[in-house]
Design an enzyme around this catalytic site. Structure first.
Site, PDB file in Angstrom:
ATOM      1  N   HIS A   1       9.067  -3.559   3.463  1.00 47.35           N
ATOM      2  CA  HIS A   1       8.779  -3.726   2.036  1.00 47.35           C
ATOM      3  C   HIS A   1      10.066  -4.025   1.265  1.00 47.35           C
ATOM      4  O   HIS A   1      10.082  -4.866   0.358  1.00 47.35           O
ATOM      5  CB  HIS A   1       8.164  -2.444   1.458  1.00 47.35           C
ATOM      6  CG  HIS A   1       6.878  -2.014   2.106  1.00 47.35           C
ATOM      7  ND1 HIS A   1       6.750  -0.841   2.819  1.00 47.35           N
ATOM      8  CD2 HIS A   1       5.654  -2.594   2.150  1.00 47.35           C
ATOM      9  CE1 HIS A   1       5.513  -0.720   3.255  1.00 47.35           C
ATOM     10  NE2 HIS A   1       4.826  -1.767   2.880  1.00 47.35           N
TER      11      HIS A   1
ATOM     12  N   MET B   1       0.840  -1.201   0.000  1.00 48.39           N
ATOM     13  CA  MET B   1       0.000   0.000   0.000  1.00 48.39           C
ATOM     14  C   MET B   1       0.876   1.253   0.000  1.00 48.39           C
ATOM     15  O   MET B   1       0.397   2.352   0.276  1.00 48.39           O
ATOM     16  CB  MET B   1      -0.941  -0.010   1.202  1.00 48.39           C
ATOM     17  CG  MET B   1      -1.868  -1.229   1.189  1.00 48.39           C
ATOM     18  SD  MET B   1      -3.433  -0.995   2.036  1.00 48.39           S
ATOM     19  CE  MET B   1      -2.885  -0.669   3.697  1.00 48.39           C
TER      20      MET B   1
ATOM     21  N   TYR C   1       4.087   3.976   0.898  1.00 46.03           N
ATOM     22  CA  TYR C   1       4.803   4.536   2.038  1.00 46.03           C
ATOM     23  C   TYR C   1       5.840   3.509   2.503  1.00 46.03           C
ATOM     24  O   TYR C   1       5.849   3.043   3.636  1.00 46.03           O
ATOM     25  CB  TYR C   1       3.846   4.955   3.165  1.00 46.03           C
ATOM     26  CG  TYR C   1       4.389   6.147   3.921  1.00 46.03           C
ATOM     27  CD1 TYR C   1       4.367   7.417   3.353  1.00 46.03           C
ATOM     28  CD2 TYR C   1       4.993   5.986   5.165  1.00 46.03           C
ATOM     29  CE1 TYR C   1       4.919   8.502   4.009  1.00 46.03           C
ATOM     30  CE2 TYR C   1       5.555   7.059   5.828  1.00 46.03           C
ATOM     31  CZ  TYR C   1       5.509   8.311   5.239  1.00 46.03           C
ATOM     32  OH  TYR C   1       6.060   9.383   5.890  1.00 46.03           O
TER      33      TYR C   1
HETATM   34  N1  LIG Z   1       7.953  -5.000   9.320  1.00 45.68           N
HETATM   35  C1  LIG Z   1       7.680  -5.760   8.252  1.00 45.68           C
HETATM   36  N2  LIG Z   1       8.417  -6.841   7.999  1.00 45.68           N
HETATM   37  C2  LIG Z   1       8.144  -7.644   6.930  1.00 45.68           C
HETATM   38  N3  LIG Z   1       7.148  -7.407   6.058  1.00 45.68           N
HETATM   39  C3  LIG Z   1       6.394  -6.331   6.261  1.00 45.68           C
HETATM   40  C4  LIG Z   1       6.600  -5.459   7.364  1.00 45.68           C
HETATM   41  N4  LIG Z   1       5.676  -4.459   7.311  1.00 45.68           N
HETATM   42  C5  LIG Z   1       4.902  -4.720   6.227  1.00 45.68           C
HETATM   43  N5  LIG Z   1       5.332  -5.831   5.594  1.00 45.68           N
HETATM   44  C6  LIG Z   1       4.721  -6.460   4.423  1.00 45.68           C
HETATM   45  O1  LIG Z   1       4.646  -5.578   3.342  1.00 45.68           O
HETATM   46  C7  LIG Z   1       3.485  -5.886   2.564  1.00 45.68           C
HETATM   47  C8  LIG Z   1       2.687  -4.636   2.328  1.00 45.68           C
HETATM   48  O2  LIG Z   1       2.207  -4.163   3.550  1.00 45.68           O
HETATM   49  P1  LIG Z   1       1.626  -2.706   3.759  1.00 45.68           P
HETATM   50  O3  LIG Z   1       0.230  -2.811   4.242  1.00 45.68           O
HETATM   51  O4  LIG Z   1       1.931  -1.878   2.576  1.00 45.68           O
HETATM   52  O5  LIG Z   1       2.582  -2.162   4.923  1.00 45.68           O
HETATM   53  P2  LIG Z   1       2.333  -2.000   6.467  1.00 45.68           P
HETATM   54  O6  LIG Z   1       1.686  -3.268   6.926  1.00 45.68           O
HETATM   55  O7  LIG Z   1       3.676  -1.727   7.004  1.00 45.68           O
HETATM   56  O8  LIG Z   1       1.461  -0.828   6.646  1.00 45.68           O
HETATM   57  C9  LIG Z   1       2.716  -6.953   3.344  1.00 45.68           C
HETATM   58  O9  LIG Z   1       3.015  -8.233   2.810  1.00 45.68           O
HETATM   59  C10 LIG Z   1       3.276  -6.804   4.723  1.00 45.68           C
HETATM   60  O10 LIG Z   1       3.185  -7.979   5.490  1.00 45.68           O
HETATM   61 MG   LIG Z   2      -0.490  -3.153   6.234  1.00 43.98          MG
END
Ligand SMILES: Nc1ncnc2c1ncn2[C@@H]1O[C@H](COP(=O)(O)OP(=O)(O)O)[C@@H](O)[C@H]1O
Ligand SMILES: [Mg+2]
Length: 279
Positions: free
Chosen positions: A36, A29, A31
């Protein structure tokens, strides 16, 4: 390269497939943060081409959730993707993904009733629907999801299995700040004081794991100690759940075993944070 329409993305994918290139896909999503980036690096290692999608998916947000204020910074995200050698960034608008009249949804039953699903009705239905669409558009050989959102990973794997989809779903470890806080785009919401209190989550998880390693098998003992730790921090407003579950079924355990998952969802101020650890 930035791609904004489904049509353009599909024609790029078609050409890549004709050339026999393997496609790795990292749905996000935006940011972007080191969590990521770890997924991007895994994909780069395993595949010829890596595609990152940046899409704040409206249908996975509840009525009173943070869709409107979800952090966004596309220029910064694109720079990170360039620096990491991402081949394509798929960045569709909400209208592109959900034009007027859209009415088809994908829902995984059972697994989605538990943990976050119990507190966020419709959330996983929104996730599986968008991921399904993205898989159809991108036809990835492999897709990378973070274990920070452990239930999401399991739900997606179940969908892929049940619907015989041709993609390997790969889970990647939680990336943490030096002090233990799991990275999340939503950490941006935290004030300095809230950031302090957010540390309670990983501290409690590490303590829970330590209790098990020292021989504690009673989930209630571990959970109540964790609850005490988390609730002792001033900015913690609401502990939504602390559960010790089977890592496949996500059903709560009566006796804790090696390999089980401790999962937590907590409101720090107005920010809902989740985290988990395997023991
Ligand atoms: N701290 C983290 N370690 C590993 N993967 C992560 C982490 N934070 C987010 N992700 C992974 O990044 C992908 C996109 O998540 P997103 O919703 O954009 O970020 P967030 O959960 O940080 O808000 C998902 O598969 C999520 O599990
Ligand atoms: Mg998320």
């Amino acid at each position: 390269m930035l791609v904004k329409t489904i049509k353009d993305m599909k024609s790029i994918v078609k050409k890549l497939k004709e050339k026999g290139k393997s496609i790795g896909f990292v749905p996000t999503m935006g940011y972007l943060h080191e969590g990521h980036i770890s997924l991007i690096r895994c994909s780069k290692k395993d595949n010829d081409v890596t595609v990152v999608s940046i899409f704040v998916n409206p249908i996975q947000f509840g009525e009173n959730e943070d869709l409107d204020r979800y952090p966004r910074d596309i220029e910064r995200d694109l720079q990170i993707c360039r620096d990491e050698g991402v081949d394509f960034v798929f960045y569709p608008s909400a209208d592109e993904m959900y034009p007027d009249g859209f009415s088809t949804y994908v829902e995984v039953e059972g697994l989605t009733n538990r943990l976050c699903g119990a507190f966020r009705p419709g959330h996983f239905k929104g996730v599986t629907t968008v991921v399904n669409k993205l898989f159809n558009i991108l036809q990835p050989d492999r897709a990378y999801f973070g274990e920070k959102d452990y239930q999401q990973l399991k739900v997606i794997q179940k969908m892929v299995k049940d619907l015989n989809m041709n993609v390997e779903v790969i889970g990647c470890p939680v990336v943490r700040e030096k002090d233990g806080l799991a990275l999340s785009s939503r950490n941006k919401y935290l004030s300095e004081k809230e950031r302090e209190s957010a540390l309670s989550i990983s501290r409690a998880l590490f303590e829970g794991k330590k209790m098990f390693e020292k021989g504690e098998k009673d989930p209630q003992k571990i959970i109540s100690k964790m609850k005490k730790i988390i609730s002792s921090y001033p900015e913690v407003k609401n502990v939504q759940y602390i559960e010790i579950v089977d890592p496949e079924t996500l059903e709560p355990k009566k006796k804790v075993e090696k390999g089980d998952l401790i999962a937590v969802a907590v409101f720090v101020g107005n920010t809902r944070l989740i985290d988990n650890i395997k023991i």
